[in-house]
Design a protein around this motif. Structure first.
Motif, mmCIF file in Angstrom:
data_model
loop_
_atom_site.group_PDB
_atom_site.id
_atom_site.type_symbol
_atom_site.label_atom_id
_atom_site.label_comp_id
_atom_site.label_asym_id
_atom_site.label_seq_id
_atom_site.Cartn_x
_atom_site.Cartn_y
_atom_site.Cartn_z
ATOM 1 N N LEU A 59 0.820 -1.207 0.000
ATOM 2 C CA LEU A 59 0.000 0.000 0.000
ATOM 3 C C LEU A 59 0.858 1.262 0.000
ATOM 4 N N THR A 60 1.994 1.233 0.735
ATOM 5 C CA THR A 60 2.893 2.387 0.739
ATOM 6 C C THR A 60 3.474 2.643 -0.643
ATOM 7 N N GLU A 61 3.856 1.578 -1.345
ATOM 8 C CA GLU A 61 4.395 1.730 -2.696
ATOM 9 C C GLU A 61 3.335 2.277 -3.655
ATOM 10 N N GLU A 62 2.119 1.789 -3.533
ATOM 11 C CA GLU A 62 1.037 2.301 -4.379
ATOM 12 C C GLU A 62 0.766 3.782 -4.090
ATOM 13 N N LEU A 63 0.838 4.156 -2.809
ATOM 14 C CA LEU A 63 0.629 5.556 -2.448
ATOM 15 C C LEU A 63 1.737 6.431 -3.008
ATOM 16 N N ARG A 64 2.981 5.954 -2.965
ATOM 17 C CA ARG A 64 4.099 6.720 -3.513
ATOM 18 C C ARG A 64 3.942 6.891 -5.026
ATOM 19 N N ALA A 65 3.560 5.824 -5.722
ATOM 20 C CA ALA A 65 3.354 5.918 -7.169
ATOM 21 C C ALA A 65 2.211 6.872 -7.496
ATOM 22 N N ALA A 66 1.149 6.837 -6.689
ATOM 23 C CA ALA A 66 0.032 7.753 -6.923
ATOM 24 C C ALA A 66 0.443 9.202 -6.707
ATOM 25 N N ARG A 67 1.289 9.458 -5.713
ATOM 26 C CA ARG A 67 1.752 10.832 -5.481
ATOM 27 C C ARG A 67 2.624 11.318 -6.623
ATOM 28 N N VAL A 68 3.491 10.427 -7.160
ATOM 29 C CA VAL A 68 4.326 10.815 -8.299
ATOM 30 C C VAL A 68 3.460 11.158 -9.498
ATOM 31 N N LYS A 69 2.450 10.357 -9.748
ATOM 32 C CA LYS A 69 1.536 10.651 -10.854
ATOM 33 C C LYS A 69 0.814 11.966 -10.620
ATOM 34 N N LEU A 70 0.441 12.223 -9.381
ATOM 35 C CA LEU A 70 -0.240 13.477 -9.072
ATOM 36 C C LEU A 70 0.675 14.664 -9.334
#
Length: 328
Positions: free
Chosen positions: A87-98
Motif C-alpha cells: 500500500l505504501t508503494e502504491e501511495l508513492r506511485a500515486a503521489r508521483v503521478k499526481l
C-alpha cells in the motif's frame, strides 16, 4: 411381613400397541398442520418457541464467532507488513503521478497563455521550448529546440504571453540561441505608449530592469508608463509591449534623466516562447532575412561588377593631382 410380588411378564406388552400410538400421533400432527396452515393458529406459539430457542442458537454459534475474532485479532504479522509495504508503494506511485499531473496542468496553462497571446499577433507564429539557459550571470542567453529546419532565422523576434522576450542571434539546424532584452549587449527602440516619445531601452544585465539612458530631463515620462516597440529597427514589429517604467529621476544639472523600466516578459519563468514571422515584409523577402551571408555575397559582387565603371574614375583621378600644384 410385607412381601413384594414379582411379575415376569414383558413390560412392552403391557401398554397399548405402538402402532396405534404412532397412528394417533400422526393424525394429531396432520390436524394441527392443517389448522395452522388455514387459520395460522400456532403463529404465536411459533414465535415464543423461536424466542426460547434463541439463547441456544447464541450458545451454539459462540465458539465459531470467538474463533473468528481471535484469528482476526492475531493475524500473521508478516502478511500485514507485506500489505502495508504494498500500500505504501502504491501511495508513492500515486503521489508521483499526481505531481506529474500538476506539472502537465501548469504546462497546459502556460501553452494556453502563449496561444491566447499569439491570437492577436500578425503573421505566423511557432511555439518553441527552452532547452538550456546560459549559466553566465552577465549573458542572458538561452537555447530553444527550433532551428533552421523550422524556418528560424537570425534576428527573428521572440515573444512570450506578456511581451517581447528577445531575438534570435544564432541559428543551427535543429536549435537556436536567443538573446534576452535584459542582456547588457541588447538594445531595442521603444516609445512611450501614452505620448509616443521614442527612445532606446538597453539591457542592464538584470532580468528585472531595463535602462533608458537617452531621455532628456524635459521628456514627458512618468512612472507606470507603458513602453512598446517602435519598429524602427526593422527587427521587432511596432506596438508590442516591452516594459513598464518603474523609476524616473531628474536632476537639473544633468542633460539626461535616470529612467528605468521592468520588462513585461517573464524572462526568468517562461518555459515556452513564441517565434514570430511578421507580415510587414513580403513572403519572398523572408528567406533573404533568414540568412545574411547571401546579401553579403551580393554586396561583394556589386563592387566586382562596378570595377569596369570605376576604371574611368581612376583615369579621371590623375587630373586632380595635376590641378593641385596650380592651386598651391
Amino acid at each position: 411381613m410385607v412381601t413384594l410380588s414379582s411379575d415376569s411378564r414383558n413390560i412392552i406388552g403391557r401398554g397399548p400397541p405402538l402402532g396405534a400410538g404412532l397412528f394417533f400421533l400422526g393424525v394429531v400432527s396432520v390436524a394441527v398442520m392443517m389448522l395452522d396452515h388455514r387459520g395460522h393458529y400456532l403463529e404465536t406459539v411459533r414465535l415464543w418457541m423461536g424466542a426460547a430457542a434463541s439463547p441456544i442458537y447464541t450458545v451454539v454459534q459462540a465458539p465459531g464467532q470467538l474463533w473468528g475474532w481471535l484469528t482476526g485479532s492475531f493475524a500473521d504479522r508478516a502478511r500485514l507488513r507485506a500489505e502495508n509495504a504494498e500500500l505504501t508503494e502504491e501511495l508513492r506511485a500515486a503521489r508521483v503521478k499526481l505531481l506529474q499531473f500538476d506539472s502537465l496542468r501548469e504546462e497546459n496553462l502556460r501553452l494556453r497563455a502563449v496561444r491566447e497571446a499569439s491570437a492577436g499577433v500578425g503573421g505566423r507564429t511557432l511555439i518553441a521550448e527552452i532547452m538550456r539557459v546560459d549559466v553566465d550571470p552577465f549573458r542572458h542567453r538561452i537555447r530553444i529546440n527550433k532551428g533552421a529546419d523550422d524556418g528560424v532565422f537570425r534576428n527573428q523576434p521572440v515573444l512570450d504571453a506578456f511581451g517581447i522576450f528577445g531575438q534570435v542571434v544564432q541559428v543551427d539546424k535543429f536549435t537556436s540561441t536567443l538573446i534576452l532584452i535584459s542582456d547588457a549587449e541588447h538594445a531595442i527602440p521603444v516609445q512611450v505608449n501614452r505620448n509616443g516619445i521614442r527612445s532606446i531601452a538597453v539591457g542592464t544585465g538584470d532580468l528585472n530592469k531595463l535602462s533608458l539612458p537617452y531621455l532628456t530631463v524635459e521628456s514627458d515620462v512618468r512612472t507606470g508608463d507603458l513602453l512598446v516597440s517602435s519598429g524602427l529597427d526593422g527587427i521587432f514589429p511596432a506596438g508590442y509591449p516591452v516594459a513598464r517604467v518603474t523609476r524616473v529621476e531628474r536632476n537639473a544639472a544633468d542633460t539626461f534623466a535616470l529612467v528605468e523600466a521592468k520588462p513585461l516578459a517573464q524572462l526568468d519563468r517562461d518555459r515556452e516562447v513564441l517565434l514570430l514571422w511578421t507580415d510587414q515584409p513580403p513572403p519572398a523577402e523572408a528567406p533573404a532575412s533568414t540568412s545574411k551571408p547571401p546579401p553579403a555575397k551580393s554586396s561583394a559582387a556589386a563592387p566586382a561588377a562596378a570595377r569596369p565603371a570605376a576604371s574611368p574614375a581612376t583615369t579621371s583621378s590623375p587630373p586632380a593631382p595635376a590641378t593641385q600644384p596650380p592651386q598651391e
